[in-house]
Scaffold this motif. Structure first.
Motif, mmCIF file in Angstrom:
data_model
loop_
_atom_site.group_PDB
_atom_site.id
_atom_site.type_symbol
_atom_site.label_atom_id
_atom_site.label_comp_id
_atom_site.label_asym_id
_atom_site.label_seq_id
_atom_site.Cartn_x
_atom_site.Cartn_y
_atom_site.Cartn_z
ATOM 1 N N LEU A 94 37.749 28.283 19.859
ATOM 2 C CA LEU A 94 37.244 28.044 21.219
ATOM 3 C C LEU A 94 35.832 27.487 21.072
ATOM 4 O O LEU A 94 35.120 27.818 20.117
ATOM 5 C CB LEU A 94 37.203 29.348 22.004
ATOM 6 C CG LEU A 94 38.560 30.023 22.263
ATOM 7 C CD1 LEU A 94 38.366 31.270 23.106
ATOM 8 C CD2 LEU A 94 39.542 29.093 22.953
ATOM 9 N N LEU A 95 35.445 26.653 22.021
ATOM 10 C CA LEU A 95 34.084 26.103 21.939
ATOM 11 C C LEU A 95 33.098 27.176 22.409
ATOM 12 O O LEU A 95 33.242 27.715 23.504
ATOM 13 C CB LEU A 95 33.941 24.842 22.785
ATOM 14 C CG LEU A 95 34.791 23.658 22.320
ATOM 15 C CD1 LEU A 95 34.448 22.403 23.102
ATOM 16 C CD2 LEU A 95 34.613 23.378 20.840
ATOM 17 N N PRO A 96 32.113 27.495 21.563
ATOM 18 C CA PRO A 96 31.289 28.687 21.813
ATOM 19 C C PRO A 96 30.419 28.623 23.068
ATOM 20 O O PRO A 96 30.037 29.663 23.585
ATOM 21 C CB PRO A 96 30.427 28.802 20.564
ATOM 22 C CG PRO A 96 30.520 27.497 19.892
ATOM 23 C CD PRO A 96 31.777 26.833 20.305
ATOM 24 N N THR A 97 30.079 27.409 23.537
ATOM 25 C CA THR A 97 29.164 27.384 24.686
ATOM 26 C C THR A 97 29.903 27.324 26.010
ATOM 27 O O THR A 97 29.288 27.434 27.063
ATOM 28 C CB THR A 97 28.219 26.172 24.621
ATOM 29 O OG1 THR A 97 29.010 25.049 24.337
ATOM 30 C CG2 THR A 97 27.140 26.357 23.603
ATOM 31 N N LEU A 98 31.193 27.104 25.947
ATOM 32 C CA LEU A 98 31.956 27.080 27.197
ATOM 33 C C LEU A 98 32.455 28.498 27.503
ATOM 34 O O LEU A 98 32.713 29.278 26.585
ATOM 35 C CB LEU A 98 33.140 26.129 27.068
ATOM 36 C CG LEU A 98 32.829 24.669 26.716
ATOM 37 C CD1 LEU A 98 34.117 23.836 26.705
ATOM 38 C CD2 LEU A 98 31.842 24.057 27.679
ATOM 39 N N SER B 483 26.772 20.887 26.883
ATOM 40 C CA SER B 483 26.887 22.193 26.220
ATOM 41 C C SER B 483 26.562 22.068 24.734
ATOM 42 O O SER B 483 25.935 22.947 24.148
ATOM 43 C CB SER B 483 28.274 22.783 26.430
ATOM 44 O OG SER B 483 29.225 22.051 25.702
ATOM 45 N N ARG B 487 23.650 24.094 22.676
ATOM 46 C CA ARG B 487 23.967 24.895 21.500
ATOM 47 C C ARG B 487 23.276 24.350 20.256
ATOM 48 O O ARG B 487 22.949 25.106 19.342
ATOM 49 C CB ARG B 487 25.477 24.908 21.273
ATOM 50 C CG ARG B 487 25.907 25.908 20.222
ATOM 51 C CD ARG B 487 27.334 26.278 20.418
ATOM 52 N NE ARG B 487 28.159 25.090 20.414
ATOM 53 C CZ ARG B 487 28.694 24.562 19.321
ATOM 54 N NH1 ARG B 487 28.485 25.099 18.159
ATOM 55 N NH2 ARG B 487 29.441 23.491 19.394
ATOM 56 N N ILE B 762 38.893 20.198 16.811
ATOM 57 C CA ILE B 762 39.501 20.929 17.935
ATOM 58 C C ILE B 762 39.589 20.012 19.156
ATOM 59 O O ILE B 762 40.613 19.941 19.839
ATOM 60 C CB ILE B 762 38.661 22.169 18.322
ATOM 61 C CG1 ILE B 762 38.520 23.108 17.132
ATOM 62 C CG2 ILE B 762 39.270 22.886 19.511
ATOM 63 C CD1 ILE B 762 37.487 24.195 17.337
#
Lengths: 221, 859
Positions: A94-98, B483, B487, B762
């Motif tokens: 999973l994308l960590p910032t979403l 995003s 990050r 991904i």
């Protein structure tokens, strides 16, 4: 329907040549749940990547609902992944910032289809996988089982015709594993999705309609 | 612990990592290389300027024990006898020098030195080929009144051979000089001006109307019983002092060189400070790269830690590896810097000649110590830059380091330390500004500038987070980039910091140069009212050293259409050990046609005061640097004694960095006995065409030599050309810093690209197209650019303020009016944003071409 004919895939590793797939021919029918098993390095993930339009074969043919995966351009393969394929990975990815909900909506975001019905479906899927109260959490706030359930919801958000799962329980405890496999099979049957499940686990392999065993890049007869 | 085996293992992994991530490694190397190159280039050019000047000085004067020199004015010949009769003196030799134009070779000039070949044998370091080794030649050199020796490069350039004649003109005197010898400077005089020509002192005096005058006397002294001459020199000075003219300066010959170093000090310090900016920017990039490297090799470090490597050793290994790379960067930087120095040479040479002393640099002079210094600066920068990420890496527990997962996911960048550091830097900026202005420690002005740049750098991550708080662009790539930027702030923060430093420096310097130029331009418009200007042609290339033919004034006055002729005389001298310009003009003409802009005056009319008595008008930088106000007294040493001059007024002037002391011509001539002229300002009757009169004057002056006849617009253009040339090096250094910052954008995105390979996989698996990946990374670069540029823009104004109100005031004392160059600033902002986007293209392209399957396998 998924079909491969005499599929070969080789890699160059320095001067050595590794034959990951050596003539795979198979057919997977719509709505079927198929498990692929075999020891490490037998080519399971490589086969899954080719079926999922992530990789192309060195030779042979692969078809997804009649689309020749072996000869399509990158753009066409991308379009197929967007519309027809869902992935579940061993490490969740999973994308960590979403947030969890944003992660689930990611495939629709990439195809520009985030709208009100899409959000409703995301909420429904969140409820189905038991994460309604986690929708605004970030991935690092979730347990492994929760992460994989979120990944499953992401894989199904765009109602793909094929779900590809690469060791989906490889990083989970037994309780979480059962829950995730149960969800995969239940949702797949509910949405009539074809599932290809790569696993080491005999127990999980048995939950599939059919089992394909790979050894050294070949289907074990 | 036993270091070497561990270091070997670590370096072998590091080496493999270097080649695996070639682009990243090369960008890092390039950042250091450019940083070191900037320092090497400036140090080498500075060194060459000083060495060339000293070499020219040595060539003219030899290496005496004692020197007497005329201060702005020549010395009487009788001083030779005074010195020669002193028992402490073993040998005495006089010299005279002048600059002469060569009418038959436009654009060339002679720096002619008259020597006494019989008395200077022990002092000179040059050889006259085939000459003066036999009595016949020595006699020829002395007895033939037109004989000169030229340097071989000049003779070759002018196609002159022994026996050829060369026409030279100085102060209205023409001489046909015969080339008899070639001057072969010894190897230790590398860099000496090839315009030098040697003649017998009598030849120079008689050819150019300088009978009985000399410029310098060099002497060799008899050592005392202990074999030393220091005490002998002091006692000689004491004996001579009462008999020396007021403007004569006697003492150690090193003094002159030291004075020139002092004179060039501010100019060279400015360039050095600017050159350091590229290295500071490079340091941020090294920190960024080392941090990326550490993140990639997290598991490897975890393994080493679990096998017994302590924290201190982790720091030493990482810093050591960075130093090894820096060693290569320093080597390449030195090589590149020397090439850049060659390019800058001409520009610096012309600037020094225009503003300070006659200097002709043909090739760079390499000082191994300077190169070593620059290399060590690069190593130090790399070591310091690597220390922080190394320390961070050492604090990670082995267990955490061995956990799989995306290292970028875990990185955090707490904001408050950055904010505190920024405020601290701001405090130091104010403190150092105050010490530069009020405690009169000018060099701390540069620390103030560095302080504000660092304050901006520390603010970058904080501002980046604020920017990230804004809504993201309403497209998929925009949301992902938004995003990803937030990050990636642990990495982007450093790139944005580097960018903000470069942009702030570029904007600060641009505003300063533009404001300065606009101020000077406005001042020229207000203060240059004459229609035509006449000066010797050598002014263009050798500075205002050759006096103007006095007949030019007579000719101009007699030319139809000329209403008035203003005269200008300029002398460069030292007042109380500080360089200054002494100028004289006809104040009644100035008052009538070209009034000065006074900033403060004594009661009464300053022009009248100056015309009637011993009063002077001083420029504002002369006043500021010496803390003088109207009514104060300045002591002027002249051939007729030291004269007290009361300051009548302070005026605005931008012609001299060291400050200008202006007298009325009659006062000047009375006090100095100097009748010379430097240039003329001609005012025409209304309706008369400057071109017609200019052509007529050119025609009349042609037989008398080579002259420059400028129109008002022509002089303005020439002044601005000199101005622009003076800031050419600044422009190059600014470009270098920007180039390093743009490299930083590529570096940051490449590093993140490597860290996020799997994440890209991904996205591709989830349906992201190649174009979406490309767009995402480019939008991320735009976020990075916007952060760095926004802070850089605001800080740039503060840097400009420090440059103009602190550094300029502390070093030069000029008033620079603020002029904001909006189009240029817009150009910098757009240019930097485009540079950011272009810099993001290679990593964006690379990421978009990644095979999704391979990317997913990357963990």
């Amino acid at each position: 329907m998924l079909e491969t004919r005499d599929l070969h895939k080789s890699y160059e590793a320095g001067e050595a040549r590794v034959d990951a797939l050596r003539g795979i021919t198979l057919k997977i029918l719509p709505g079927e749940i198929v498990s692929i098993t075999g020891p490490s390095g037998c080519g399971k993930s490589t086969l899954l990547h080719i079926l999922g339009a992530l990789d192309t074969p060195t030779s042979g043919q692969a078809y997804l609902e009649g689309h020749p995966l072996h000869s399509l351009s990158d753009d066409k393969l991308t379009a197929l992944r967007r519309l027809k394929i869902g992935f579940v990975f061993q490490f969740f990815h999973l994308l960590p910032t979403l947030t969890v909900e944003e992660n689930i909506l990611l495939p629709l975001l990439l195809s520009g289809r985030v709208n009100s019905p899409a959000r409703t479906r995301a909420r429904e899927l969140l409820a189905t996988v038991g994460l309604s109260d986690r929708s605004h959490h970030r991935p690092h706030q979730l347990s492994g089982g929760q992460l994989q359930r979120a990944a499953l919801a992401r894989a199904l958000i765009h109602q793909p015709s094929i779900l590809l799962a690469d060791e989906p329980t490889g990083n989970l405890d037994s309780t979480s594993s059962s829950m995730v496999i149960d969800l995969i099979t239940r949702l797949a049957r509910q949405e009539k999705t074809t599932v290809v499940l790569v696993t080491h686990s005999e127990e999980i392999a048995r939950t599939a309609d059919r089992r394909i065993a790979l050894v050294d890049g070949r289907i074990q007869s | 612990m036993n270091w070497f085996p561990t270091l070997r293992v670590f370096l072998s992994h590091g080496g493999r990592d270097f080649f695996r991530h070639k682009t990243l490694s090369l960008l890092n190397l390039l950042a250091l290389t450019v940083g070191v190159a900037a320092i090497v280039a400036i140090q080498t050019v500075n060194e060459t300027a000083l060495r060339s000047f000293r070499a020219s000085l040595d060539l003219v004067a030899g290496r005496p024990d004692f020197t007497i020199e005329g201060q702005g004015f020549r010395l009487p010949e009788k001083l030779i006898l005074l010195l020669r009769n002193d028992p402490a003196v073993r040998e005495v030799t006089p010299t005279i020098q002048l600059v002469a134009s060569l009418p038959d070779h436009p654009g060339e000039f002679l720096h002619l030195v008259g020597v006494d070949p019989f008395s200077n044998q022990e002092l000179v370091t040059y050889h006259l080929e085939d000459a003066l080794r036999s009595p016949t030649d020595a006699i020829a050199f002395v007895s033939e009144s037109d004989t000169i020796a030229l340097t071989r490069p000049l003779a070759d350039r002018l196609h002159l051979r022994p026996g050829d004649t060369l026409r030279a003109v100085s102060a209205g005197h023409q001489a046909n000089l015969r080339v008899r010898f070639m001057l072969e400077p010894s190897s230790d005089l590398l860099g000496a001006d090839d315009h030098l020509a040697i003649a017998d002192i009598a030849t120079v005096q008689s050819s150019f109307g300088l009978g009985g005058q000399i410029d310098r006397i060099e002497a060799l002294l008899r050592p005392d019983a202990s074999g030393k001459i220091t005490a002998v020199r002091s006692s000689l000075l004491e004996r001579l002092a009462p008999n020396l003219p007021a403007h004569a300066r006697a003492g150690s010959p090193e003094r002159r060189g030291q004075e020139v170093e002092k004179m060039l000090g501010a100019f060279q310090l400015n360039l050095t400070a600017l050159s350091l900016i590229a290295l500071v920017v490079g340091m941020f990039l090294v920190t960024n790269t080392v941090a990326a490297n550490v993140a990639r090799r997290r598991a490897e470090l975890g393994l080493l830690r679990s096998l017994g490597l302590d924290r201190r050793s982790v720091i030493i290994l990482i810093v050591g590896e960075s130093l090894l790379l820096a060693l290569l960067g320093a080597g390449l930087g030195i090589f590149l810097g020397l090439q850049v120095a060659r390019i800058l040479l001409q520009s610096v040479s012309s600037t020094v000649t225009s503003h300070y002393v006659l200097l002709s640099m043909k090739d760079i002079i390499v000082n191994p110590w300077s190169l070593l210094g620059a290399g060590l600066a690069g190593l130090l920068a790399a070591g310091l830059a690597a220390w922080w990420p190394a320390r961070e890496a050492s604090l990670v527990s082995p267990m955490d380091a061995l956990q799989p997962g995306n290292s970028a996911d875990r990185a955090s960048s707490p904001q408050s330390p950055f904010l505190r550091a920024s405020l601290l830097c701001l405090f130091f900026t104010l403190l150092f500004s105050a010490t530069a202005l009020y405690a009169r420690i000018p060099r701390t002005g540069f620390l103030a500038a560095l302080g504000i740049l660092l304050a901006a750098a520390f603010l970058a991550p904080v501002f980046g987070r604020l920017l990230g708080g804004l809504p993201s662009p309403p497209i998929a790539s925009g949301k992902l980039a938004h995003s990803a930027f937030l990050r990636g702030l642990h990495r982007h923060g450093l790139a944005a910091a580097a960018l903000s430093v470069a942009v702030a420096m570029a904007i600060g310097v641009t505003i300063m140069v533009h404001s300065f130029r606009a101020t000077v331009d406005q001042w020229i418009g207000e203060s240059i009212k004459a229609d035509l200007f006449i000066a010797p042609s050598t002014n263009l290339i050798a500075g205002a050293l050759e006096p103007l033919d006095p007949q030019a004034e007579t000719l101009a006055l007699a030319t139809p259409g000329v209403r008035a002729v203003g005269t200008y005389r300029e002398i460069r001298l030292f007042l109380n050990g500080t360089p200054a310009k002494l100028a004289a003009c006809r104040l009644e003409i100035l008052r009538a046609y070209n009034p000065l802009t006074f900033l403060s005056t004594l009661p009464g009319d300053p022009y009248e005061l100056c015309q009637k008595g011993d009063f002077a008008i001083i420029s504002e930088n002369f006043a500021r640097r010496r803390q003088i106000k109207p009514g104060d007294t300045v002591f002027l040493p002249t051939p007729t004694g030291t004269h007290p001059l009361q300051v009548a007024a302070i005026f605005r002037d931008y012609t001299s960095e060291s400050g200008l002391l202006l007298l009325d011509r009659s006062t000047y001539r009375r006090l100095t006995q100097d009748q010379g002229l430097t240039s003329l300002a001609i005012h025409l009757e209304p309706g008369i065409s400057p071109k017609t009169v200019g052509d007529s004057l050119r025609e009349q002056l042609r037989p008398r030599g080579e002259f420059l006849v400028y129109s008002q617009a022509g002089l303005r253009d020439e002044a601005l050309r000199i101005f622009d040339r003076s800031f050419a090096v600044t422009a190059l250094l600014r470009t270098l810093a920007i180039a390093v910052a743009a490299l930083g954008v590529t570096l940051s995105l490449t590093a993140l690209g490597v860290e996020r390979t799997r994440e890209i996989g991904i996205l591709r698996a989830t349906g992201a197209s190649r174009n979406q990946i490309l767009r995402t990374i480019m939008i991320e670069a735009a976020y990075l650019g916007a952060t760095g540029i926004s802070i850089g823009l605001v800080t740039g104004f503060a840097v400009a303020l420090i440059l103009m109100q602190v550094i300029n005031r502390a070093f030069f004392g000029w008033t620079i009016d603020w002029h904001t160059p909006y189009p240029s600033l817009l150009g910098i902002i757009l240019g930097m944003m485009i540079a950011c986007l272009l810099a993001s293209l290679p990593p964006a392209w690379r990421a978009s071409r990644l095979s999704p399957a391979e990317a997913l396998r990357s963990e």
